[in-house]
Motif scaffolding. Sequence first.
Motif, PDB file in Angstrom:
ATOM      1  N   SER A  95      -0.074  -9.269   1.661  1.00  0.00           N
ATOM      2  CA  SER A  95       0.453  -9.332   3.041  1.00  0.00           C
ATOM      3  C   SER A  95       1.289  -7.898   3.669  1.00  0.00           C
ATOM      4  O   SER A  95       1.274  -7.054   2.918  1.00  0.00           O
ATOM      5  CB  SER A  95       1.769 -10.452   2.695  1.00  0.00           C
ATOM      6  N   THR A  96       1.505  -8.222   4.559  1.00  0.00           N
ATOM      7  CA  THR A  96       2.049  -6.850   5.328  1.00  0.00           C
ATOM      8  C   THR A  96       3.219  -6.157   4.588  1.00  0.00           C
ATOM      9  O   THR A  96       4.081  -6.867   4.016  1.00  0.00           O
ATOM     10  CB  THR A  96       2.375  -7.196   6.895  1.00  0.00           C
ATOM     11  N   ALA A 120      -2.939  -7.160   9.163  1.00  0.00           N
ATOM     12  CA  ALA A 120      -2.989  -8.720   8.917  1.00  0.00           C
ATOM     13  C   ALA A 120      -2.957  -8.901   7.563  1.00  0.00           C
ATOM     14  O   ALA A 120      -3.633  -8.056   6.681  1.00  0.00           O
ATOM     15  CB  ALA A 120      -4.139  -9.346   9.705  1.00  0.00           C
ATOM     16  N   ASP A 121      -2.510  -9.932   7.012  1.00  0.00           N
ATOM     17  CA  ASP A 121      -2.671 -10.518   5.627  1.00  0.00           C
ATOM     18  C   ASP A 121      -4.268 -10.691   5.363  1.00  0.00           C
ATOM     19  O   ASP A 121      -4.998 -11.065   6.202  1.00  0.00           O
ATOM     20  CB  ASP A 121      -1.907 -11.894   5.534  1.00  0.00           C
ATOM     21  N   GLU A 122      -4.573 -10.181   4.066  1.00  0.00           N
ATOM     22  CA  GLU A 122      -6.072 -10.500   3.574  1.00  0.00           C
ATOM     23  C   GLU A 122      -6.033 -10.610   2.180  1.00  0.00           C
ATOM     24  O   GLU A 122      -5.121 -10.195   1.485  1.00  0.00           O
ATOM     25  CB  GLU A 122      -6.979  -9.426   4.145  1.00  0.00           C
ATOM     26  N   ASN A 123      -6.982 -11.097   1.602  1.00  0.00           N
ATOM     27  CA  ASN A 123      -7.522 -11.024   0.335  1.00  0.00           C
ATOM     28  C   ASN A 123      -8.563 -10.225   0.143  1.00  0.00           C
ATOM     29  O   ASN A 123      -9.470 -10.042   0.590  1.00  0.00           O
ATOM     30  CB  ASN A 123      -8.204 -12.303  -0.073  1.00  0.00           C
ATOM     31  N   VAL A 124      -8.079  -9.003  -0.685  1.00  0.00           N
ATOM     32  CA  VAL A 124      -8.734  -7.750  -0.943  1.00  0.00           C
ATOM     33  C   VAL A 124      -9.730  -7.925  -2.280  1.00  0.00           C
ATOM     34  O   VAL A 124      -8.984  -7.944  -3.002  1.00  0.00           O
ATOM     35  CB  VAL A 124      -7.983  -6.556  -1.028  1.00  0.00           C
ATOM     36  N   ILE A 177      -5.597   2.118  -9.105  1.00  0.00           N
ATOM     37  CA  ILE A 177      -5.623   1.938  -7.851  1.00  0.00           C
ATOM     38  C   ILE A 177      -4.412   1.692  -6.928  1.00  0.00           C
ATOM     39  O   ILE A 177      -3.516   0.858  -7.611  1.00  0.00           O
ATOM     40  CB  ILE A 177      -6.718   0.736  -7.633  1.00  0.00           C
ATOM     41  N   VAL A 178      -4.081   2.161  -5.995  1.00  0.00           N
ATOM     42  CA  VAL A 178      -3.036   1.719  -5.020  1.00  0.00           C
ATOM     43  C   VAL A 178      -3.515   1.212  -3.920  1.00  0.00           C
ATOM     44  O   VAL A 178      -4.220   1.671  -3.100  1.00  0.00           O
ATOM     45  CB  VAL A 178      -2.091   3.120  -4.786  1.00  0.00           C
ATOM     46  N   LEU A 179      -2.889  -0.052  -3.579  1.00  0.00           N
ATOM     47  CA  LEU A 179      -3.374  -0.642  -2.378  1.00  0.00           C
ATOM     48  C   LEU A 179      -1.849  -0.802  -1.545  1.00  0.00           C
ATOM     49  O   LEU A 179      -0.888  -1.476  -2.146  1.00  0.00           O
ATOM     50  CB  LEU A 179      -3.918  -2.047  -2.598  1.00  0.00           C
ATOM     51  N   GLU A 180      -1.873  -0.641  -0.201  1.00  0.00           N
ATOM     52  CA  GLU A 180      -0.791  -0.656   0.649  1.00  0.00           C
ATOM     53  C   GLU A 180      -1.090  -1.229   1.967  1.00  0.00           C
ATOM     54  O   GLU A 180      -2.088  -0.946   2.330  1.00  0.00           O
ATOM     55  CB  GLU A 180       0.015   0.572   0.615  1.00  0.00           C
ATOM     56  N   LYS A 181      -0.149  -2.009   2.426  1.00  0.00           N
ATOM     57  CA  LYS A 181      -0.631  -2.637   3.767  1.00  0.00           C
ATOM     58  C   LYS A 181       0.585  -2.508   4.667  1.00  0.00           C
ATOM     59  O   LYS A 181       1.148  -3.433   4.985  1.00  0.00           O
ATOM     60  CB  LYS A 181      -0.812  -4.092   3.424  1.00  0.00           C
ATOM     61  N   MET A 182       1.154  -1.210   4.775  1.00  0.00           N
ATOM     62  CA  MET A 182       2.201  -1.125   5.975  1.00  0.00           C
ATOM     63  C   MET A 182       1.979  -1.158   7.250  1.00  0.00           C
ATOM     64  O   MET A 182       0.669  -0.542   7.492  1.00  0.00           O
ATOM     65  CB  MET A 182       2.749   0.513   5.536  1.00  0.00           C
ATOM     66  N   ASP A 230       7.308  -5.862  -2.571  1.00  0.00           N
ATOM     67  CA  ASP A 230       7.496  -6.118  -1.310  1.00  0.00           C
ATOM     68  C   ASP A 230       8.536  -5.170  -0.629  1.00  0.00           C
ATOM     69  O   ASP A 230       9.597  -5.041  -1.059  1.00  0.00           O
ATOM     70  CB  ASP A 230       7.886  -7.458  -1.165  1.00  0.00           C
ATOM     71  N   LEU A 231       8.039  -4.270   0.481  1.00  0.00           N
ATOM     72  CA  LEU A 231       9.095  -3.494   0.625  1.00  0.00           C
ATOM     73  C   LEU A 231       9.489  -4.007   2.207  1.00  0.00           C
ATOM     74  O   LEU A 231      10.199  -2.960   2.914  1.00  0.00           O
ATOM     75  CB  LEU A 231       8.178  -1.914   1.167  1.00  0.00           C
ATOM     76  N   THR A 232       9.278  -5.124   2.569  1.00  0.00           N
ATOM     77  CA  THR A 232       9.701  -5.745   3.947  1.00  0.00           C
ATOM     78  C   THR A 232      11.386  -5.401   4.224  1.00  0.00           C
ATOM     79  O   THR A 232      11.778  -4.860   5.204  1.00  0.00           O
ATOM     80  CB  THR A 232       9.343  -7.010   4.028  1.00  0.00           C
TER      81      THR A 232
END
Length: 626
Positions: free
Chosen positions: A425-426, A368-372, A345-350, A395-397
Amino acid sequence: PPPPPPPAPPGAPISVTDTQPLGLRWEGVGAISGGGATTKLLMDYDPKVASDILDYLFLPDFGLNLQLLKVELGGDADATEGAEPSHMHYEGDANYNRGYEWWLMKEAKARNPSIKLYGLPWAFAGWLDPNAGPDTPAKNAFANPNVSANYTVSWLEGAKRVHDLDIDYVGQWNERDAPSAYADALRVEVAARSPETFVLDRLPHYPGTGITADPQGCTQYQWNTSDGSRWVDEEGSVADGQSARCLARCVSRNYITGCHTATFQWHLISSFYDYLPWKRCGVAVANTPWSGAYEVTSPTWALAHTSQFAPPGWRYTGHGAGVQLLSAGGSIVTRVAPGSTDFSIVLEKMTHQDSACARGSNPAYTTADENVTVVLGGGLLAAARKSGLHLWYSDLTEGNASPELFVNRGLVPLSADGSFVIPMSTNEIYTVTTLSTGGKGNHSVPAAAPLSLPYTQHFDDEVVSAPPRLWYDQMGAWEVHAASTGTGNVMRQMVPIWPACWGYSCNGPTTYFGPADTLQPGTNLSFSILLEDDAELITSLFSINSNGTWSIGKVKGNTNGLFAAKSVHKIMAAVGTSQTTLVVDGKVVGVGETAPSLLLRDGSSDPFKLALNRYVFAEIDDFSIQ
């Protein structure tokens, strides 16, 4: 079938299961060597260092772990940064050891025998247009579709015969619609002479991603297509952190919103000088072979979240069953091994604003940040309980500056009900997988250093047919060959007919030497040259024509017969703080104001440039900067 369910409300669990019909087959992470000689300087590195870099690109569980390698089928003309040599510079010519793509493909196969190979032309050799000549650019590379098809298939045959490489796919013409007569002829020739190769249609470039899932959950497509019809032929084309975030978004959401099963990053490695266009847009940068320094940049690790844990042939779970957009921005995609023995599973939040690619759809959305919370079901839950869930994080920030790129965070706690929680997080990306493999390579990297002067190059110790060390062709093909007079090797311009250009520049044969600012006031440049026909030699410092004229900046004059074609001449230019002196065969030809080098397209640098105004054979030897 019914449409996939909408994203769950924030905080609602996400069901990831194989109890619903699976989606399409995953075909891989791809990248491109070409579209402008993007890999040239890699072969100029010390072999041990080059091997280390290649490990990061191709070795499984070490770095990028590339699954699809697309290479340029060279056409002697600029295809964005520079030119790659054709295997047939003129009719009757054939050489399958030119350039570096053969070498790159063999190195890729040596590290990962399962990697798929794909060839695609940008420009075409000029002789395919009977109206082209030394002074006339080719305009129609498909004037005789059968001849052009034979030209392309000869490249496929050469790959097999000379290098034992099976090319899995061949395209028709990058970002252009090839004539149907050529496409038909190509398919006939490939079927007869290279049946292991599949001829692709034109594929989408930079489609980007949407903000809604495909309304049919990709069920309108056959799940096991093998014709490339669901591929994205190019994405990316930005540098470091922005590239990493762009690719993290696109590789996952290309499927969710567009049903694309493979995504190609342009380009693979930035092994060309920084003064050229689209600098540092690869997953690594290796453009200082004299020092051995290189950088493995954050796009490598963004893509590794998918490529190290999802072999081609795995299938996506269904939309709404582990494939969906997150309600607070981002996405989740799940790929499953045959029999559901493993999954990743890949989860991303870009974020929208931080993940723009060079082009392509990227509509505004909020993140927005969230608990998945993920709840596993069916065979996936059984696989997780058997093998455990391994967690990888980036963390790609901050791109390369991030303290956490592709970090193994150990096992994920799995609750009795089959659920686990990922706090997101984002601009973060996670992989949750039953695979215990995966790894972040760590070769030592030599220290960066400038090119040392004085520098001399006689070409005698270089490989015949190869591009010379530290030179970078933008038009034509400057190769190492035996001298036509005397002994030893020279750098020879080998293209006698103006190519069928693809885009960007379409000038006479042009090559660059070394990094910017190599020539400074107080340096002397010298080399010998043999023009095999009349032409003008154009450099960053001066021009001189076999017809008798010369110029340095605004000063012009006559050579009085000192620079005739078909004779070897010794050229020297003394670069002063205010004036440059041009000397031919020991005699001063002229003096003019020292001016900046001819600027490149973005006007950013002053590299040393050497060019001809027409396509003739020419030889350069005994090159020196003192």
